[in-house]
Design a protein around this motif. Structure first.
Motif, PDB file in Angstrom:
ATOM      1  N   ARG A  18       0.646  -0.926   0.048  1.00  0.00           N
ATOM      2  CA  ARG A  18      -0.129   0.115  -0.019  1.00  0.00           C
ATOM      3  C   ARG A  18       0.909   1.337   0.161  1.00  0.00           C
ATOM      4  NH1 ARG A  18      -4.763  -1.412   4.339  1.00  0.00           N
ATOM      5  NH2 ARG A  18      -5.530  -3.403   3.179  1.00  0.00           N
ATOM      6  N   CYS A  20       0.430   5.449   0.273  1.00  0.00           N
ATOM      7  CA  CYS A  20      -0.350   6.667   0.819  1.00  0.00           C
ATOM      8  C   CYS A  20       0.045   7.638   0.155  1.00  0.00           C
ATOM      9  CB  CYS A  20      -0.774   6.649   2.081  1.00  0.00           C
ATOM     10  SG  CYS A  20      -1.503   5.132   3.031  1.00  0.00           S
ATOM     11  N   CYS A  21      -0.498   8.591  -0.611  1.00  0.00           N
ATOM     12  CA  CYS A  21      -0.087   9.747  -1.268  1.00  0.00           C
ATOM     13  C   CYS A  21      -1.080  11.024  -0.930  1.00  0.00           C
ATOM     14  CB  CYS A  21       0.160   9.628  -2.666  1.00  0.00           C
ATOM     15  SG  CYS A  21       1.201   8.303  -3.400  1.00  0.00           S
ATOM     16  N   GLU A  70      -8.040   7.511  -6.127  1.00  0.00           N
ATOM     17  CA  GLU A  70      -6.562   7.328  -6.069  1.00  0.00           C
ATOM     18  C   GLU A  70      -5.932   5.951  -6.517  1.00  0.00           C
ATOM     19  OE1 GLU A  70      -3.283   7.378  -2.482  1.00  0.00           O
ATOM     20  OE2 GLU A  70      -4.646   8.853  -2.419  1.00  0.00           O
ATOM     21  N   LEU A  72      -2.730   3.627  -7.919  1.00  0.00           N
ATOM     22  CA  LEU A  72      -1.327   3.415  -7.871  1.00  0.00           C
ATOM     23  C   LEU A  72      -1.071   2.492  -8.921  1.00  0.00           C
ATOM     24  CD1 LEU A  72       1.486   3.751  -6.430  1.00  0.00           C
ATOM     25  CD2 LEU A  72       1.075   1.574  -5.190  1.00  0.00           C
ATOM     26  N   LYS A  77       3.560   5.707  -9.634  1.00  0.00           N
ATOM     27  CA  LYS A  77       2.908   7.074  -9.696  1.00  0.00           C
ATOM     28  C   LYS A  77       1.424   6.944  -9.036  1.00  0.00           C
ATOM     29  CE  LYS A  77       6.073   9.398 -12.815  1.00  0.00           C
ATOM     30  NZ  LYS A  77       6.137  10.131 -14.041  1.00  0.00           N
ATOM     31  N   THR A  78       1.086   7.920  -8.406  1.00  0.00           N
ATOM     32  CA  THR A  78      -0.425   8.071  -7.970  1.00  0.00           C
ATOM     33  C   THR A  78      -1.232   8.715  -9.183  1.00  0.00           C
ATOM     34  OG1 THR A  78       0.149   7.744  -5.658  1.00  0.00           O
ATOM     35  CG2 THR A  78      -2.157   8.460  -6.443  1.00  0.00           C
ATOM     36  N   HIS A  79      -2.425   8.069  -9.596  1.00  0.00           N
ATOM     37  CA  HIS A  79      -3.225   8.870 -10.699  1.00  0.00           C
ATOM     38  C   HIS A  79      -4.622   9.357  -9.972  1.00  0.00           C
ATOM     39  CE1 HIS A  79      -0.392   8.076 -13.664  1.00  0.00           C
ATOM     40  NE2 HIS A  79       0.002   7.022 -13.042  1.00  0.00           N
TER      41      HIS A  79
END
Length: 255
Positions: A18, A20-21, A70, A72, A77-79
């Motif tokens: 996991r 978290c961003c 969100e 991954l 990268k997070t989109h």
């Protein structure tokens, strides 16, 4: 209406886990028109047993059944995109819209991304993850229903509508029951359960050896073992089983 669907081109690998961003503006996403595939749209609501486990608050912040997610990707990268919000999970393809305004445009079809290019999803308080067993992707994204000493994930394949020919009308069909308990459906929901302890690999719960497998996996909980061996708990009761075990493990006197 059949529309051509586009995939996001994401390259790279990312370790299972996991991430978290912080919220940020949606990054630029490259899109390819090659190998377009038919979209598989998941149901927007779950059957009663899953909804009872987590409630329905995840549906509060949706637009036409879509929520801001969100995601991954395997590029690390997070989109941020808009996806269908449901408890069932996704198989093969994940539909998405890039922007909120796209949801409000009449006739706008969503894009589609191969689920193998999605590591995890967070949307409206739900966490979903691509299932990886023995290092191999299972080509489906499952919902985490229970957290704690043991995590429980579920992917549910809903039955398809059953069409029957109309007597005397060539080429006509009608939705029927064919003697099944759910009108217009070709069977019962097909649930797949997955377990995971911290630092360990995912384990898929089997049907044929259910009692033996669960007895071994939860061997340190005598109350649970007694209920399993007495035939009081079954494959469909996985939420109750894992919640009960986690409660036992977090008791002050538990060892």
């Amino acid at each position: 209406m059949k529309a051509s669907l586009l995939r996001i081109t994401m390259l790279g690998l990312v370790a299972t886990g996991r991430v978290c961003c912080a919220q940020q503006a949606p990054p630029a996403i490259a899109v390819s028109t090659a190998s377009a595939a038919p979209m598989v749209t998941a149901p927007l609501v779950a059957d009663d047993s899953l909804a009872a486990a987590v409630g329905t608050s995840y549906l509060d912040k949706t637009i036409r059944g879509f929520g801001r997610a969100e995601i991954l990707g395997p590029d690390g990268k997070t989109h941020f995109v808009w996806i269908p919000v449901n408890l069932m999970g996704f198989s093969k393809y994940l539909p998405f819209h890039r922007h909120e305004e796209d949801l409000k445009r009449f006739g706008r079809e969503p894009f589609s991304i191969d689920v193998d290019k999605v590591q995890s999803i967070k949307v409206n308080g739900l966490y979903q993850e691509h299932m990886v067993l023995n290092g191999k992707r299972k080509h489906l994204i499952a919902k985490c229903l229970v957290n704690g000493p043991v995590e429980l994930f579920n992917y549910t394949e809903m039955p398809q509508p059953l069409l029957a020919p109309v007597a005397g009308v060539a080429g006509a069909t009608v939705m029927g029951t064919a003697g099944l308990s759910a009108p217009g459906l070709s069977g019962f929901p097909d649930r797949q359960w997955f377990l995971r302890r911290p630092g360990e690999e995912l384990v898929k719960v089997g049907r044929g050896d259910f009692v033996a497998q669960m007895t071994a996996y939860f061997h340190d909980d005598p109350e649970l073992l007694s209920a399993l061996n007495a035939g009081q708990l079954h494959y469909r009761d996985m939420v109750k089983i894992v919640q009960g075990y986690n409660e036992y493990r977090t008791r002050p006197a538990a060892r």
